[in-house]
Design an enzyme around this catalytic site. Structure first.
Site, PDB file in Angstrom:
ATOM      1  N   CYS A 100       0.793  -1.226   0.000  1.00 16.21           N
ATOM      2  CA  CYS A 100       0.000   0.000   0.000  1.00 16.21           C
ATOM      3  C   CYS A 100       0.832   1.287   0.000  1.00 16.21           C
ATOM      4  O   CYS A 100       1.274   1.713  -1.047  1.00 16.21           O
ATOM      5  CB  CYS A 100      -0.979  -0.044   1.174  1.00 16.21           C
ATOM      6  N   ARG A 137     -12.740   5.878  -0.125  1.00 13.06           N
ATOM      7  CA  ARG A 137     -11.579   5.005   0.033  1.00 13.06           C
ATOM      8  C   ARG A 137     -11.933   3.602  -0.460  1.00 13.06           C
ATOM      9  O   ARG A 137     -13.101   3.198  -0.444  1.00 13.06           O
ATOM     10  CB  ARG A 137     -11.142   4.929   1.506  1.00 13.06           C
ATOM     11  N   HIS A 212      -3.316  -5.655   2.523  1.00 14.70           N
ATOM     12  CA  HIS A 212      -2.908  -5.914   3.902  1.00 14.70           C
ATOM     13  C   HIS A 212      -3.494  -7.290   4.250  1.00 14.70           C
ATOM     14  O   HIS A 212      -3.792  -8.082   3.387  1.00 14.70           O
ATOM     15  CB  HIS A 212      -3.489  -4.849   4.855  1.00 14.70           C
TER      16      HIS A 212
HETATM   17  N1  GLN Z   1      -1.912   6.803   2.406  1.00 13.16           N
HETATM   18  C1  GLN Z   1      -2.115   5.910   1.349  1.00 13.16           C
HETATM   19  C2  GLN Z   1      -3.527   5.882   0.790  1.00 13.16           C
HETATM   20  O1  GLN Z   1      -4.489   6.243   1.449  1.00 13.16           O
HETATM   21  C3  GLN Z   1      -1.718   4.524   1.808  1.00 13.16           C
HETATM   22  C4  GLN Z   1      -2.686   3.874   2.740  1.00 13.16           C
HETATM   23  C5  GLN Z   1      -2.174   2.547   3.217  1.00 13.16           C
HETATM   24  O2  GLN Z   1      -0.984   2.336   3.301  1.00 13.16           O
HETATM   25  N2  GLN Z   1      -3.075   1.677   3.610  1.00 13.16           N
HETATM   26  O3  GLN Z   1      -3.665   5.495  -0.359  1.00 13.16           O
END
Ligand code: GLN
Length: 265
Positions: A100, A137, A212
């Site tokens: 990520c 998101r 993840h």
């Molecule tokens: N900050 C980044 C995003 O929102 C990575 C998030 C993450 O590592 N889960 O895309």
């Protein structure tokens, strides 16, 4: 170096800044699975306090997720000789798993939700852009078929079927691949951007993913591929790992697949 008494040095990128999403589980998984086979493991934090030499002497790299603000701090530090060492390692075939926020920093650039574009190391031929603080998101369980050719071929041999990866994604940034090979094809979830059906990227022996979970304990065959590749690279001879009892991990996968409406893989 003596493969009779194998030793692995795992470099963990910025553990305090880039561990927001539980990806330290990948480090624990690699360490434990190696130790169960009698492989000695050292875990080295690669952060602001680490020397350039530490960045240069790594057998396996792990980088986890972070929030935009932490990513900026990391990129202010990961410059010059340290950046060069990471580039050299990955381009030279050091295996790694980057999740990520970590891969966002290894591509050409990351445009955060707010503020300036963060220049990346340019190792992976992709760019990542966050559409802004109001954008939805990409959150939820993700399932994808691993298609990156060499990795997929190795794992298909081990598993007797094409590898299916299960994980959990939580990102605002969207990644768009250039020439680099995708890691896989999304079966469920968003993947790189929720548009083109691709997930992650694979370059050298480095895995970039939005998954993840953490990804390695949920897909232990991927952890073993990383350990085996790291040892083979280090000792310059092919090394086969003894099998472990993964009954519990496999039961957990079956339960998740059922919950997500698949018949169990
Ligand atoms: N900050 C980044 C995003 O929102 C990575 C998030 C993450 O590592 N889960 O895309």
């Amino acid at each position: 170096m003596n493969p009779e008494k194998p030793q692995l040095t795992i470099g963990w990128l910025y553990p305090t800044l880039m561990s927001t999403y539980g990806d330290r589980g990948n480090v624990i998984c690699l360490q434990q699975r190696a130790q169960w086979r009698g492989i000695e493991v050292a875990v080295i934090p690669l952060d602001q306090t680490a020397s350039t030499a530490a960045f240069e002497n790594i057998d396996l790299l792990v980088g986890g997720g972070a929030q935009d603000r932490q990513q900026e701090i990391v990129m202010r530090d990961l410059r010059g000789a340290k950046a060069e060492a990471i580039r050299h390692q990955i381009a030279g075939g050091t295996p790694g798993v980057f999740t990520c926020g970590a891969p966002q920093l290894l591509g050409h650039y990351y445009e955060p939700a707010l503020g300036q574009r963060i220049e990346g190391l340019g190792l992976f031929d992709f760019v990542s852009k966050h559409p802004g603080p109001d954008a939805r998101r990409c959150i939820g369980n993700v399932v994808f078929q691993l298609t990156a050719s060499r990795l997929a071929a190795d794992l298909t041999k081990t598993l007797g079927q094409p590898p299916i990866i299960i994980g959990f994604e939580n990102h605002g940034g969207r990644t768009y691949l250039g020439e680099v090979e995708a890691l896989g094809k999304v079966i469920k979830g968003y993947g790189n951007n929720g548009e083109d059906g691709m997930e992650g990227a694979f370059y050298g022996n480095a895995i970039a993913t939005y998954s993840h979970g953490p990804i390695l304990p949920k897909n232990p065959f991927l952890a073993d591929w990383l350990i085996q590749t790291a040892l083979t690279q280090k000792y310059q001879q092919s090394i086969t790992l003894s099998p472990l009892d993964d009954t519990l991990a496999m039961q957990a996968r079956t339960a998740m697949f059922k919950r997500l409406g698949f018949d169990g893989k």
